[in-house]
Motif scaffolding. Structure first.
Motif, PDB file in Angstrom:
ATOM      1  N   ASN A   5     -13.771   3.523   8.954  1.00 44.25           N
ATOM      2  CA  ASN A   5     -15.194   3.182   9.011  1.00 44.25           C
ATOM      3  C   ASN A   5     -16.002   3.998   8.013  1.00 44.25           C
ATOM      4  OD1 ASN A   5     -14.586   1.360  11.064  1.00 44.25           O
ATOM      5  ND2 ASN A   5     -14.960   2.876  12.661  1.00 44.25           N
ATOM      6  N   GLU A   6     -15.652   5.255   7.842  1.00 42.20           N
ATOM      7  CA  GLU A   6     -16.342   6.116   6.878  1.00 42.20           C
ATOM      8  C   GLU A   6     -16.129   5.611   5.447  1.00 42.20           C
ATOM      9  OE1 GLU A   6     -15.889  10.656   5.287  1.00 42.20           O
ATOM     10  OE2 GLU A   6     -15.765  10.357   7.457  1.00 42.20           O
ATOM     11  N   LEU A   7     -14.900   5.195   5.139  1.00 42.04           N
ATOM     12  CA  LEU A   7     -14.611   4.680   3.798  1.00 42.04           C
ATOM     13  C   LEU A   7     -15.350   3.371   3.528  1.00 42.04           C
ATOM     14  CD1 LEU A   7     -10.821   5.586   3.622  1.00 42.04           C
ATOM     15  CD2 LEU A   7     -12.659   6.554   2.206  1.00 42.04           C
ATOM     16  N   VAL A   8     -15.489   2.517   4.547  1.00 42.73           N
ATOM     17  CA  VAL A   8     -16.265   1.277   4.393  1.00 42.73           C
ATOM     18  C   VAL A   8     -17.717   1.642   4.077  1.00 42.73           C
ATOM     19  CG1 VAL A   8     -17.167  -0.760   5.586  1.00 42.73           C
ATOM     20  CG2 VAL A   8     -14.749  -0.154   5.810  1.00 42.73           C
ATOM     21  N   GLN A   9     -18.262   2.637   4.775  1.00 39.93           N
ATOM     22  CA  GLN A   9     -19.636   3.077   4.512  1.00 39.93           C
ATOM     23  C   GLN A   9     -19.780   3.643   3.105  1.00 39.93           C
ATOM     24  OE1 GLN A   9     -20.522   5.786   7.719  1.00 39.93           O
ATOM     25  NE2 GLN A   9     -21.127   4.127   9.096  1.00 39.93           N
ATOM     26  N   GLN A  10     -18.699   4.214   2.563  1.00 44.32           N
ATOM     27  CA  GLN A  10     -18.731   4.754   1.198  1.00 44.32           C
ATOM     28  C   GLN A  10     -18.581   3.666   0.142  1.00 44.32           C
ATOM     29  OE1 GLN A  10     -15.880   7.934   0.670  1.00 44.32           O
ATOM     30  NE2 GLN A  10     -16.526   8.931   2.568  1.00 44.32           N
ATOM     31  N   GLY A  11     -18.303   2.426   0.580  1.00 41.10           N
ATOM     32  CA  GLY A  11     -18.226   1.318  -0.362  1.00 41.10           C
ATOM     33  C   GLY A  11     -16.840   0.743  -0.588  1.00 41.10           C
ATOM     34  N   TYR A  12     -15.822   1.277   0.086  1.00 39.58           N
ATOM     35  CA  TYR A  12     -14.483   0.704  -0.048  1.00 39.58           C
ATOM     36  C   TYR A  12     -14.437  -0.652   0.647  1.00 39.58           C
ATOM     37  CZ  TYR A  12     -12.549   5.061  -1.853  1.00 39.58           C
ATOM     38  OH  TYR A  12     -12.271   6.148  -2.624  1.00 39.58           O
ATOM     39  N   ASP A  13     -13.700  -1.572   0.068  1.00 45.59           N
ATOM     40  CA  ASP A  13     -13.564  -2.926   0.595  1.00 45.59           C
ATOM     41  C   ASP A  13     -12.611  -2.922   1.788  1.00 45.59           C
ATOM     42  OD1 ASP A  13     -13.029  -5.608   1.095  1.00 45.59           O
ATOM     43  OD2 ASP A  13     -12.446  -6.072  -0.962  1.00 45.59           O
ATOM     44  N   PRO A  14     -13.074  -3.329   2.986  1.00 45.57           N
ATOM     45  CA  PRO A  14     -12.201  -3.307   4.162  1.00 45.57           C
ATOM     46  C   PRO A  14     -10.991  -4.239   4.039  1.00 45.57           C
ATOM     47  CG  PRO A  14     -14.302  -4.329   4.694  1.00 45.57           C
ATOM     48  CD  PRO A  14     -14.420  -3.785   3.307  1.00 45.57           C
ATOM     49  N   VAL A  15     -11.123  -5.337   3.332  1.00 46.21           N
ATOM     50  CA  VAL A  15      -9.987  -6.246   3.147  1.00 46.21           C
ATOM     51  C   VAL A  15      -8.950  -5.598   2.239  1.00 46.21           C
ATOM     52  CG1 VAL A  15      -9.251  -8.484   2.244  1.00 46.21           C
ATOM     53  CG2 VAL A  15     -11.357  -8.312   3.594  1.00 46.21           C
ATOM     54  N   ALA A  16      -9.396  -4.984   1.163  1.00 47.10           N
ATOM     55  CA  ALA A  16      -8.473  -4.320   0.230  1.00 47.10           C
ATOM     56  C   ALA A  16      -7.750  -3.163   0.912  1.00 47.10           C
ATOM     57  CB  ALA A  16      -9.228  -3.817  -0.995  1.00 47.10           C
ATOM     58  N   MET A  17      -8.426  -2.497   1.850  1.00 45.62           N
ATOM     59  CA  MET A  17      -7.792  -1.377   2.556  1.00 45.62           C
ATOM     60  C   MET A  17      -6.738  -1.848   3.553  1.00 45.62           C
ATOM     61  SD  MET A  17     -10.614   1.611   3.151  1.00 45.62           S
ATOM     62  CE  MET A  17     -11.762   0.689   4.146  1.00 45.62           C
ATOM     63  N   GLN A  18      -6.648  -3.168   3.761  1.00 47.51           N
ATOM     64  CA  GLN A  18      -5.636  -3.713   4.665  1.00 47.51           C
ATOM     65  C   GLN A  18      -4.641  -4.612   3.926  1.00 47.51           C
ATOM     66  OE1 GLN A  18      -7.369  -5.019   8.595  1.00 47.51           O
ATOM     67  NE2 GLN A  18      -9.248  -4.734   7.404  1.00 47.51           N
ATOM     68  N   THR A  19      -4.677  -4.589   2.609  1.00 50.59           N
ATOM     69  CA  THR A  19      -3.768  -5.381   1.792  1.00 50.59           C
ATOM     70  C   THR A  19      -2.644  -4.459   1.337  1.00 50.59           C
ATOM     71  OG1 THR A  19      -5.623  -6.738   1.077  1.00 50.59           O
ATOM     72  CG2 THR A  19      -3.595  -6.895  -0.220  1.00 50.59           C
ATOM     73  N   TYR A  20      -1.522  -4.527   2.041  1.00 51.06           N
ATOM     74  CA  TYR A  20      -0.426  -3.580   1.845  1.00 51.06           C
ATOM     75  C   TYR A  20       0.670  -4.152   0.961  1.00 51.06           C
ATOM     76  CZ  TYR A  20      -2.626  -1.645   6.036  1.00 51.06           C
ATOM     77  OH  TYR A  20      -3.518  -1.148   6.936  1.00 51.06           O
ATOM     78  N   ARG A  21       1.349  -3.248   0.260  1.00 52.94           N
ATOM     79  CA  ARG A  21       2.531  -3.618  -0.517  1.00 52.94           C
ATOM     80  C   ARG A  21       3.499  -2.441  -0.490  1.00 52.94           C
ATOM     81  NH1 ARG A  21      -1.410  -2.790  -4.888  1.00 52.94           N
ATOM     82  NH2 ARG A  21      -0.720  -1.024  -6.122  1.00 52.94           N
ATOM     83  N   ASP A  22       4.741  -2.720  -0.870  1.00 56.20           N
ATOM     84  CA  ASP A  22       5.762  -1.674  -0.902  1.00 56.20           C
ATOM     85  C   ASP A  22       5.405  -0.590  -1.912  1.00 56.20           C
ATOM     86  OD1 ASP A  22       7.364  -2.915   0.964  1.00 56.20           O
ATOM     87  OD2 ASP A  22       8.651  -3.872  -0.526  1.00 56.20           O
ATOM     88  N   VAL A  23       5.868   0.603  -1.638  1.00 58.36           N
ATOM     89  CA  VAL A  23       5.754   1.703  -2.583  1.00 58.36           C
ATOM     90  C   VAL A  23       7.042   1.738  -3.403  1.00 58.36           C
ATOM     91  CG1 VAL A  23       5.596   4.205  -2.824  1.00 58.36           C
ATOM     92  CG2 VAL A  23       4.267   3.044  -1.065  1.00 58.36           C
ATOM     93  N   ASP A  24       6.911   1.682  -4.700  1.00 60.16           N
ATOM     94  CA  ASP A  24       8.075   1.727  -5.588  1.00 60.16           C
ATOM     95  C   ASP A  24       8.053   3.051  -6.339  1.00 60.16           C
ATOM     96  OD1 ASP A  24      10.099   1.417  -7.409  1.00 60.16           O
ATOM     97  OD2 ASP A  24       9.320  -0.456  -8.262  1.00 60.16           O
ATOM     98  N   LEU A  25       8.961   3.946  -5.965  1.00 57.46           N
ATOM     99  CA  LEU A  25       9.035   5.262  -6.594  1.00 57.46           C
ATOM    100  C   LEU A  25      10.183   5.356  -7.591  1.00 57.46           C
ATOM    101  CD1 LEU A  25       8.419   7.419  -3.409  1.00 57.46           C
ATOM    102  CD2 LEU A  25       6.761   6.765  -5.152  1.00 57.46           C
ATOM    103  N   THR A  26      10.800   4.229  -7.932  1.00 58.30           N
ATOM    104  CA  THR A  26      11.956   4.269  -8.824  1.00 58.30           C
ATOM    105  C   THR A  26      11.588   4.798 -10.209  1.00 58.30           C
ATOM    106  OG1 THR A  26      11.648   1.926  -9.361  1.00 58.30           O
ATOM    107  CG2 THR A  26      13.219   2.457  -7.609  1.00 58.30           C
ATOM    108  N   ALA A  27      10.389   4.532 -10.682  1.00 63.18           N
ATOM    109  CA  ALA A  27       9.969   5.034 -11.991  1.00 63.18           C
ATOM    110  C   ALA A  27       9.807   6.554 -11.990  1.00 63.18           C
ATOM    111  CB  ALA A  27       8.656   4.376 -12.422  1.00 63.18           C
ATOM    112  N   HIS A  28       9.754   7.139 -10.799  1.00 67.04           N
ATOM    113  CA  HIS A  28       9.576   8.588 -10.668  1.00 67.04           C
ATOM    114  C   HIS A  28      10.855   9.270 -10.216  1.00 67.04           C
ATOM    115  CE1 HIS A  28       5.308   8.259 -11.426  1.00 67.04           C
ATOM    116  NE2 HIS A  28       5.339   7.170 -10.689  1.00 67.04           N
TER     117      HIS A  28
END
Length: 96
Positions: free
Chosen positions: A35-58
Protein backbone atom coordinates in the motif's frame (compact mmCIF):
# COMPACT_ATOMS: atom_id res chain seq x y z
CA UNK A 1 23.79 -11.19 2.92
CA UNK A 2 24.81 -11.08 6.58
CA UNK A 3 21.38 -12.41 7.61
CA UNK A 4 22.15 -15.57 5.64
CA UNK A 5 25.87 -16.02 6.09
CA UNK A 6 25.98 -15.45 9.87
CA UNK A 7 23.52 -18.30 10.63
CA UNK A 8 25.35 -20.51 8.12
CA UNK A 9 28.60 -19.91 10.00
CA UNK A 10 26.90 -20.66 13.33
CA UNK A 11 25.40 -23.88 11.99
CA UNK A 12 28.88 -25.09 10.99
CA UNK A 13 29.90 -25.23 14.63
CA UNK A 14 26.60 -26.10 16.34
CA UNK A 15 24.52 -29.29 16.28
CA UNK A 16 21.60 -29.53 13.90
CA UNK A 17 21.10 -28.15 10.44
CA UNK A 18 20.17 -24.77 9.06
CA UNK A 19 18.75 -23.90 5.68
CA UNK A 20 18.18 -20.40 4.32
CA UNK A 21 16.95 -19.09 1.03
CA UNK A 22 17.20 -15.60 -0.43
CA UNK A 23 14.77 -14.04 -2.81
CA UNK A 24 14.26 -10.79 -4.65
CA UNK A 25 11.89 -8.54 -2.69
CA UNK A 26 8.34 -8.42 -3.96
CA UNK A 27 5.51 -6.68 -2.13
CA UNK A 28 2.27 -8.60 -1.72
CA UNK A 29 -1.19 -7.05 -2.16
CA UNK A 30 -2.76 -6.01 1.11
CA UNK A 31 0.54 -5.73 2.95
CA UNK A 32 1.47 -2.35 4.45
CA UNK A 33 4.53 -2.01 2.19
CA UNK A 34 2.43 -2.76 -0.93
CA UNK A 35 0.00 0.00 0.00
CA UNK A 36 2.87 2.38 0.76
CA UNK A 37 4.47 1.69 -2.63
CA UNK A 38 1.13 2.35 -4.39
CA UNK A 39 0.97 5.70 -2.56
CA UNK A 40 4.51 6.42 -3.80
CA UNK A 41 3.32 5.91 -7.38
CA UNK A 42 4.17 2.28 -8.13
CA UNK A 43 1.66 0.54 -10.38
CA UNK A 44 -0.27 -2.10 -8.37
CA UNK A 45 -0.78 -4.28 -11.47
CA UNK A 46 2.92 -4.21 -12.34
CA UNK A 47 3.76 -5.16 -8.74
CA UNK A 48 1.71 -8.34 -9.24
CA UNK A 49 3.07 -9.27 -12.67
CA UNK A 50 5.58 -12.00 -11.84
CA UNK A 51 8.17 -13.81 -13.92
CA UNK A 52 10.99 -16.25 -13.27
CA UNK A 53 14.33 -14.99 -12.04
CA UNK A 54 17.11 -15.98 -14.44
CA UNK A 55 20.52 -15.83 -12.77
CA UNK A 56 22.36 -17.84 -15.43
CA UNK A 57 24.06 -14.71 -16.80
CA UNK A 58 25.52 -14.19 -13.32
CA UNK A 59 26.95 -17.67 -12.97
CA UNK A 60 24.01 -19.67 -11.63
CA UNK A 61 23.59 -23.10 -13.17
CA UNK A 62 20.62 -23.32 -15.57
CA UNK A 63 19.31 -26.34 -13.64
CA UNK A 64 18.93 -24.15 -10.55
CA UNK A 65 16.47 -21.79 -12.25
CA UNK A 66 13.52 -24.16 -11.98
CA UNK A 67 14.56 -25.61 -8.62
CA UNK A 68 12.97 -22.94 -6.50
CA UNK A 69 9.35 -22.14 -7.23
CA UNK A 70 9.47 -19.15 -4.88
CA UNK A 71 12.20 -17.24 -6.72
CA UNK A 72 10.26 -14.90 -8.99
CA UNK A 73 10.24 -11.18 -9.59
CA UNK A 74 8.18 -8.26 -10.86
CA UNK A 75 11.29 -6.87 -12.55
CA UNK A 76 10.86 -3.57 -10.71
CA UNK A 77 13.53 -1.78 -8.72
CA UNK A 78 12.36 -1.12 -5.15
CA UNK A 79 15.67 -0.68 -3.34
CA UNK A 80 19.02 0.99 -3.84
CA UNK A 81 21.09 -2.11 -4.67
CA UNK A 82 21.66 -2.29 -8.42
CA UNK A 83 19.84 -5.23 -10.02
CA UNK A 84 23.06 -6.69 -11.47
CA UNK A 85 24.70 -6.58 -8.03
CA UNK A 86 21.67 -8.23 -6.44
CA UNK A 87 21.58 -10.94 -9.10
CA UNK A 88 25.29 -11.57 -8.64
CA UNK A 89 24.75 -12.03 -4.87
CA UNK A 90 21.78 -14.36 -5.42
CA UNK A 91 23.77 -16.44 -7.91
CA UNK A 92 26.60 -16.70 -5.37
CA UNK A 93 24.22 -17.84 -2.64
CA UNK A 94 22.71 -20.45 -4.93
CA UNK A 95 26.19 -21.96 -5.40
CA UNK A 96 26.87 -22.01 -1.67
Amino acid sequence: MRHIKDPWAMSDRLPGTFRASAFIFRPYPGSPIFNELVQQGYDPVAMQTYRDVDLTAHGADEAMRQRDEFNFTTGQQFGTVARDDLNQMLAGISHE
